[in-house]
Design a protein around this motif. Sequence first.
Motif, short mmCIF file in Angstrom:
data_model
loop_
_atom_site.label_atom_id
_atom_site.label_comp_id
_atom_site.label_asym_id
_atom_site.label_seq_id
_atom_site.Cartn_x
_atom_site.Cartn_y
_atom_site.Cartn_z
N ALA A 1 6.11 -39.57 -12.56
CA ALA A 1 6.71 -40.50 -11.55
C ALA A 1 6.48 -41.47 -11.90
O ALA A 1 7.21 -42.89 -11.59
N GLN A 2 5.45 -42.45 -13.15
CA GLN A 2 5.90 -43.76 -12.93
C GLN A 2 7.12 -43.77 -13.91
O GLN A 2 7.70 -45.11 -13.69
N GLU A 3 7.59 -43.17 -14.81
CA GLU A 3 9.45 -43.68 -14.85
C GLU A 3 10.12 -43.75 -14.06
O GLU A 3 10.85 -44.46 -14.26
N ALA A 4 10.14 -42.48 -12.44
CA ALA A 4 10.85 -42.29 -11.76
C ALA A 4 10.49 -43.89 -11.09
O ALA A 4 12.00 -44.25 -10.41
N VAL A 5 9.45 -44.28 -10.31
CA VAL A 5 9.26 -45.66 -9.52
C VAL A 5 10.10 -46.49 -10.78
O VAL A 5 11.07 -47.09 -10.08
N ASP A 6 10.20 -46.89 -12.24
CA ASP A 6 10.94 -47.54 -13.05
C ASP A 6 12.41 -47.36 -12.63
O ASP A 6 12.58 -48.61 -12.71
N ARG A 7 12.63 -46.70 -12.64
CA ARG A 7 14.50 -46.10 -12.81
C ARG A 7 14.81 -47.03 -11.42
O ARG A 7 15.79 -47.67 -11.33
N TRP A 8 13.60 -46.81 -10.45
CA TRP A 8 13.74 -46.68 -8.84
C TRP A 8 13.87 -48.07 -8.21
O TRP A 8 14.90 -48.80 -8.04
N ILE A 9 13.02 -48.72 -9.15
CA ILE A 9 13.22 -50.56 -8.89
C ILE A 9 13.86 -51.40 -9.43
O ILE A 9 14.98 -51.72 -9.25
N LYS A 10 14.63 -50.66 -11.17
CA LYS A 10 15.79 -51.20 -11.60
C LYS A 10 17.31 -50.87 -11.15
O LYS A 10 17.67 -52.16 -10.87
#
Length: 108
Positions: free
Chosen positions: A6-15
Motif C-alpha cells: 500500500a505504501q508503494e502503491a500510494v507513492d507510485r500514484w503520487i508520482k
Amino acid sequence: MTIKEAQEAVDRWIKEYGVRYFSELTNMACLTEEVGELARIMARRYGDQSFKEGESHDPSEEMADILWVLICLANQTGVDLTEALQKSFEKKTKRDKDRHRNNPKLKA
C-alpha cells in the motif's frame, strides 16, 4: 495488499498523478479533516444525530481516505508502517496483556 504494498502503491500514484506530495503540515490537516468526516458519519449512524439529506451513510470511504493520508505522511517522513505496527503490537502486548482482561468494566 500488504501495508508495504500500500505504501508503494500510494507513492507510485503520487508520482504519476499527484505531481508531488502535499506538505506534511497540509497532509496533517487533511488527515484531521478526514477523521472529522468519519466522526460525522459515526455520530449520525451510531450516535444521537440524524443524517442530513444527501449525506453519505457509509464510513468505508472516509476510512480509506484516512488510511490514504496516513500512508502519505508515513512515506513523507520515512516511516515503515509495517515495522511501526509490529512495534505497536509488542508495546501494547507488554503493557496491556492483563489490563483489559482484569478490567471489570469490560466484563459482560
